[in-house]
Scaffold this active site. Structure first.
Site, mmCIF file in Angstrom:
data_model
loop_
_atom_site.group_PDB
_atom_site.id
_atom_site.type_symbol
_atom_site.label_atom_id
_atom_site.label_comp_id
_atom_site.label_asym_id
_atom_site.label_seq_id
_atom_site.Cartn_x
_atom_site.Cartn_y
_atom_site.Cartn_z
ATOM 1 N N TRP A 260 0.681 -1.123 0.016
ATOM 2 C CA TRP A 260 -0.071 0.056 0.138
ATOM 3 C C TRP A 260 1.047 1.297 -0.042
ATOM 4 C CZ3 TRP A 260 1.639 2.786 4.099
ATOM 5 C CH2 TRP A 260 2.351 1.795 5.312
ATOM 6 N N ASN A 261 2.234 1.152 0.175
ATOM 7 C CA ASN A 261 2.829 2.495 0.600
ATOM 8 C C ASN A 261 3.149 3.268 -0.749
ATOM 9 O OD1 ASN A 261 4.565 0.635 -0.015
ATOM 10 N ND2 ASN A 261 6.170 1.326 1.197
ATOM 11 N N GLU B 77 10.938 -8.295 -2.932
ATOM 12 C CA GLU B 77 11.328 -7.101 -2.652
ATOM 13 C C GLU B 77 10.925 -6.734 -1.248
ATOM 14 O OE1 GLU B 77 13.505 -4.912 -3.855
ATOM 15 O OE2 GLU B 77 13.312 -5.449 -6.065
ATOM 16 N N LEU B 78 11.476 -6.937 -0.201
ATOM 17 C CA LEU B 78 11.006 -7.153 1.198
ATOM 18 C C LEU B 78 11.418 -5.813 2.100
ATOM 19 C CD1 LEU B 78 11.793 -10.895 1.457
ATOM 20 C CD2 LEU B 78 9.575 -9.851 0.672
ATOM 21 N N ARG C 232 10.729 11.329 3.363
ATOM 22 C CA ARG C 232 9.796 10.945 2.190
ATOM 23 C C ARG C 232 8.763 9.932 2.399
ATOM 24 N NH1 ARG C 232 11.664 6.891 -1.985
ATOM 25 N NH2 ARG C 232 10.570 7.173 -3.675
#
Ligand code: NAP
Length: 493
Positions: free
Chosen positions: A166-167, A266-267, A294
């Protein structure tokens, strides 16, 4: 299109109402089995802004069926045509940046300026891979004994499953979808259930850009594990690409072992931000603001541990606290807001707990640290000085606007502290010495390093981690290889 949330007004209501809130399967928008839906909330108010289709296991399977059916024709589509679709989609996203940014802010919370930055970054993956589509090449060699010729060619992997967090609701999708389209793979995309709207809007953009039916299928669901696992175990699926937490990633790697599925992961991260005694402190504080603030600190690349030489730690912490303490917190769509809410209550509770733990083990709060009253999941920018190495923030991903400062006295100690984590995504280092910079970037156990800069993400560079931060690279010349198989042909003379 389905109903808009009654709580929204004006342009906000219009952009949400303009998004298909259904599943996208085989080129058609359709309801989930049994018309099931789930709510999407605005994290700045906690109110429901949309109801989105909630896919069942059968819906998930239908999406994979569509991707499998489209694969052979799509692989034969000329690379130039695939590239042109991406290029057109890049242009459409850029034209619609304001609406897409508002949509993203409404579902995810970050300020409009941050959403616009993500739209530009996310669109850039489409432009980059539109250019890579026509550069898929092979090799030709004479065998050492001269008797045969050795040819290599690259072919699309086949149908892919993409699971995104979600980010960064757009960019985490485009950096998978872009190379898959360029390589000639079809796909099923499963966006995070907290932020499905941006991905649904992106599907519309790709349709308008000319993507053929079945190449992209979007499945939104809250029965996530139940719907995803049969797809991962389906022998027709050829690749899983996942961006999200290390815990879920581990489970998905286990599931993909059965089919010997190709996997990219991609963790999570636990980025160290090193400030040496010879650093330009103005530059270091500017870099720290970017690396920490950011995306409200909700980034896998966010600086998680500030490791500062003891001779400059007080000055650095004071300046950082001044800058972070002066930021305007509020609803992301309001003018002048620099810090939006965290994505949900659970996320804010975790940040609150980490700060309480650090303070309990001796840290001093230089700014922030108090949860404000009122609706929404807000947390103020917070700087903690004198943090103990035993504090949980040294080991755990904060995913919020909290900057803990630790100190070191030698370069060896700094590197040891930086590498003392299971994660290895990115690190930042600030120094004016070239020799020190080289020693440090060679010694850091991470997939990426920023020297005198607080952001490394760039569509033209290979993004990815080592250790528990995963494997595989997204972006750069490497990004498309994740979606290609190498075939070798031995040619006898
Ligand atoms: P998450 O809980 O792991 O969720 C990521 C995605 O996985 C979501 O779409 C989620 O769906 C799905 N998911 C959850 N459980 C699943 C299961 N059992 N089977 C299949 N899919 C499942 O992570 P998050 O909280 O959304 O994202 C934050 C994490 O992502 C952080 O750790 C961050 O560091 C990492 N991240 C890494 C990168 C990178 O490039 N390295 C980039 C961004 C974020 P639901 O939403 O439906 O639960």
């Amino acid at each position: 299109m389905s109903s808009e949330g009654a709580v929204l007004k004006g342009r906000e209501a219009e952009v949400v109402a303009g998004v298909h809130q259904q599943l996208f399967v085989g080129g058609k928008w359709r309801d989930a089995e049994g018309q099931k839906t789930f709510s999407v909330e605005d994290p700045s108010t906690g109110e429901t802004i949309a109801e989105v289709a909630d896919a069942s296991v059968a819906d998930g399977k239908a999406a994979l069926d569509a991707a499998v059916a489209a694969q052979a024709d799509w692989a034969k589509t000329p690379p130039r045509d695939r590239g042109e679709i991406l290029r057109k989609a890049f242009e459409l996203i850029t034209e619609r940046a304001d609406d897409l940014a508002l949509l993203m802010t409404l579902e995810m919370g970050k300020p409009i300026s941050e959403s616009k930055a993500e739209i530009a970054y996310g669109a850039e993956f489409f432009r980059w891979f539109s250019e890579e589509a026509v550069r898929i090449d092979g090799r030709y060699a004479v065998a050492p004994n001269g008797a045969t010729r050795l040819l290599t060619l690259k072919q699309p992997v086949g149908p892919c499953l993409m699971i995104t967090p979600w980010n960064f609701p757009l960019a985490m999708g485009t950096r998978k979808i872009g190379p898959a389209i360029a390589a000639g793979c079809t796909m099923v995309v499963k966006p995070a259930s907290l932020t499905p709207l941006t991905m649904l809007a992106l599907a519309d953009v790709l349709v308008e850009a000319g993507l053929p039916e079945g190449v992209l299928n979007v499945v939104t669901t809250t029965s996530t594990g139940e719907v995803m696992e049969p797809l991962i175990r389906d022998p027709r699926l050829r690749k899983l690409t996942f961006t999200g937490s290390t815990g879920v990633g581990r489970r998905l790697i286990e599931q993909s072992a059965e089919g010997i599925l190709r996997v990219s992961m991609e963790l999570g991260g636990n980025a160290p931000f090193l400030v040496f005694e010879d650093a330009d402190l103005d530059r270091a504080v500017d870099g720290a603001m970017l690396a920490k603030m950011r995306n409200i600190g909700e980034a896998c690349t966010a600086a998680n541990r500030f490791l500062v030489h003891e001779s400059v730690a007080d000055e650095f912490s004071r300046r950082l606290a001044e800058r972070m303490g002066a930021m305007t917190v509020g609803r992301g769509s309001e003018d002048g807001v620099q810090v939006g809410p965290l994505v949900e209550k659970k996320a804010r509770d975790k940040v609150t707990e980490l700060v309480a733990d650090a303070v309990g083990s001796g840290a001093e709060v230089l700014t922030g640290g108090e949860v404000p009253d009122g609706p929404g999941w807000f947390y103020p920018p917070t700087v903690l000085a004198g943090v103990s190495l035993d504090a949980q923030v040294f080991r755990e991903e904060i995913f919020g606007p909290v900057a803990p400062v630790f100190t070191f006295s030698t370069d060896e100690e700094a590197l040891r502290m930086a590498n003392d984590t299971e994660y290895g995504l990115v690190a930042y280092a600030f120094t004016e010495s070239l020799e020190r910079a080289v020693r440090v970037y060679e010694g850091l156990e991470t997939g990426m390093v920023g020297i005198n800069q607080g952001v490394v993400s760039n569509p033209a560079a290979p993004f990815g981690g080592v250790k528990a931060s995963g494997f595989g690279r997204e972006g750069g010349a490497e990004g498309i290889d994740e979606y290609l198989e190498v075939k070798y042909v031995g040619l006898a003379l």
